[in-house]
Design an enzyme around this catalytic site. Structure first.
Site, PDB file in Angstrom:
ATOM      1  N   TYR A 138       0.890  -1.364   0.247  1.00  0.00           N
ATOM      2  CA  TYR A 138       0.131   0.047  -0.173  1.00  0.00           C
ATOM      3  C   TYR A 138       0.857   1.139   0.007  1.00  0.00           C
ATOM      4  O   TYR A 138       1.363   1.577   0.942  1.00  0.00           O
ATOM      5  CB  TYR A 138      -0.825   0.111   1.226  1.00  0.00           C
ATOM      6  CG  TYR A 138      -1.732   0.989   1.415  1.00  0.00           C
ATOM      7  CD1 TYR A 138      -2.136   2.002   0.275  1.00  0.00           C
ATOM      8  CD2 TYR A 138      -2.735   1.132   2.362  1.00  0.00           C
ATOM      9  CE1 TYR A 138      -3.044   2.700   0.176  1.00  0.00           C
ATOM     10  CE2 TYR A 138      -3.774   2.346   2.498  1.00  0.00           C
ATOM     11  CZ  TYR A 138      -3.889   2.775   1.422  1.00  0.00           C
ATOM     12  OH  TYR A 138      -4.933   3.904   1.469  1.00  0.00           O
ATOM     13  N   LYS A 166      -1.562  -1.399  -3.996  1.00  0.00           N
ATOM     14  CA  LYS A 166      -2.726  -0.572  -3.768  1.00  0.00           C
ATOM     15  C   LYS A 166      -1.939   0.991  -4.060  1.00  0.00           C
ATOM     16  O   LYS A 166      -1.109   1.162  -3.013  1.00  0.00           O
ATOM     17  CB  LYS A 166      -3.280  -0.640  -2.450  1.00  0.00           C
ATOM     18  CG  LYS A 166      -4.428   0.589  -2.351  1.00  0.00           C
ATOM     19  CD  LYS A 166      -5.154   0.503  -0.967  1.00  0.00           C
ATOM     20  CE  LYS A 166      -6.357   1.415  -0.787  1.00  0.00           C
ATOM     21  NZ  LYS A 166      -6.853   1.491   0.456  1.00  0.00           N
TER      22      LYS A 166
END
Length: 293
Positions: A138, A166
């Site tokens: 992320y 992400k």
């Protein structure tokens, strides 16, 4: 088409609490079923930032994961948010995710500590080495304080369990360079940037507004796959005010307010967050209605 290890559409689910602030597992199961069965999500992120993960302890995180896996694990993947700014704690949460039956883990850049790039690389490798679950990195410098450097992402692509990113970096060119140099599956971490990111190789979205826009978002994702780019763009533009409007204040606050207006018991947030004001909630609900949602 690029591999989609977690499907195409993913929602970072809010965490329902009861009026006294305790974890509401019954409502969590109900919400998870709604997101999968009505909004069409291929996977859910549990215990992410949108799920108020900084305010839940490890036992609550594990209980929530187990409840969601039991409810929807037969028809959607469940990704556990495990990242912290301590490597040992992140590894422990990876083990908890395995025990709870999760299908993958989301590992955020260690926040606040701002490790140098060599230490950051070692952190992600140590976490990935600790689990057989597929790992989604992320990259969100607005929260973590630092981006994951391109060279680190390219090096991490060599690890067998690191499969996805992400991406909330906000640097389309940088993301395009990494996608061109790796096999990492890129998921937009910013709802509004999803279509532009798809155009340079991304595979999907980990969304917030997708608590409400999921089915319509999946519709234009399918149109995009089929080459109906004009139709996909038209639907994306219809949803764009929702994609941006959900972040008029902290996204979790507006999601919970709008869910409450639709019959979910999601009004309660844990401090430091608090319920959206009546005017904030009303404005966002109007944006949803104007988009036909």
């Amino acid at each position: 088409m690029a591999p989609q290890p977690f499907g195409r559409l993913i929602t970072a689910m809010v965490t329902p609490f009861t009026s006294d602030g305790s974890l509401d597992l019954d409502e969590s199961r109900r919400l998870a079923a709604y997101l999968v069965d009505e909004q069409g999500n291929d996977a859910l992120v549990i215990n992410g930032t949108t799920g108020e993960s900084p305010t839940t302890d490890d036992d609550e995180k594990k209980a929530l994961l187990k409840a969601v896996v039991a409810e929807v694990g037969d028809r959607a993947q469940v990704i556990a948010g495990v990242g912290t700014n301590e490597t040992a704690a992140t590894i422990k949460r990876c083990r908890d995710a395995v025990e709870a039956g999760a299908n993958g883990v989301l590992v955020v850049t260690p926040y606040y500590s701002k490790p140098p790039s060599d230490a950051l690389l070692e952190h992600f490798v140590m976490v990935a080495d600790s689990t057989d679950l597929p790992v989604m990195l992320y990259d969100i410098p607005s929260r973590s304080g630092i981006p994951i450097p391109e060279e680190v992402l390219i090096e991490l692509d060599r690890h067998p369990t690191i499969v996805a990113v992400k991406d909330a970096k906000g640097d389309l060119v940088s993301s395009a360079r990494v996608m061109a140099s790796t096999d990492l599956a890129y998921y937009s971490g910013d709802d509004a940037v999803t279509l532009p990111l798809l155009s340079v190789g991304a595979v999907g979205l980990v969304g917030t507004s997708t608590h409400f826009t999921g089915a319509a978002t999946k519709e234009w994702l399918t149109l995009w796959d089929e080459g109906a780019t004009r139709e996909a763009l038209d639907l994306y533009r219809r949803l764009l005010p929702v994609y941006t409007g959900v972040f008029a204040t902290q996204g979790c606050m507006l999601v919970k307010a709008a869910l409450a207006a639709r019959g979910f018991t999601t009004q309660t947030l844990r401090r430091p967050l608090k319920p959206a004001s009546s005017s904030q909630a009303r404005t966002f609900i109007q944006v949803l209605e104007a988009a036909g949602l």
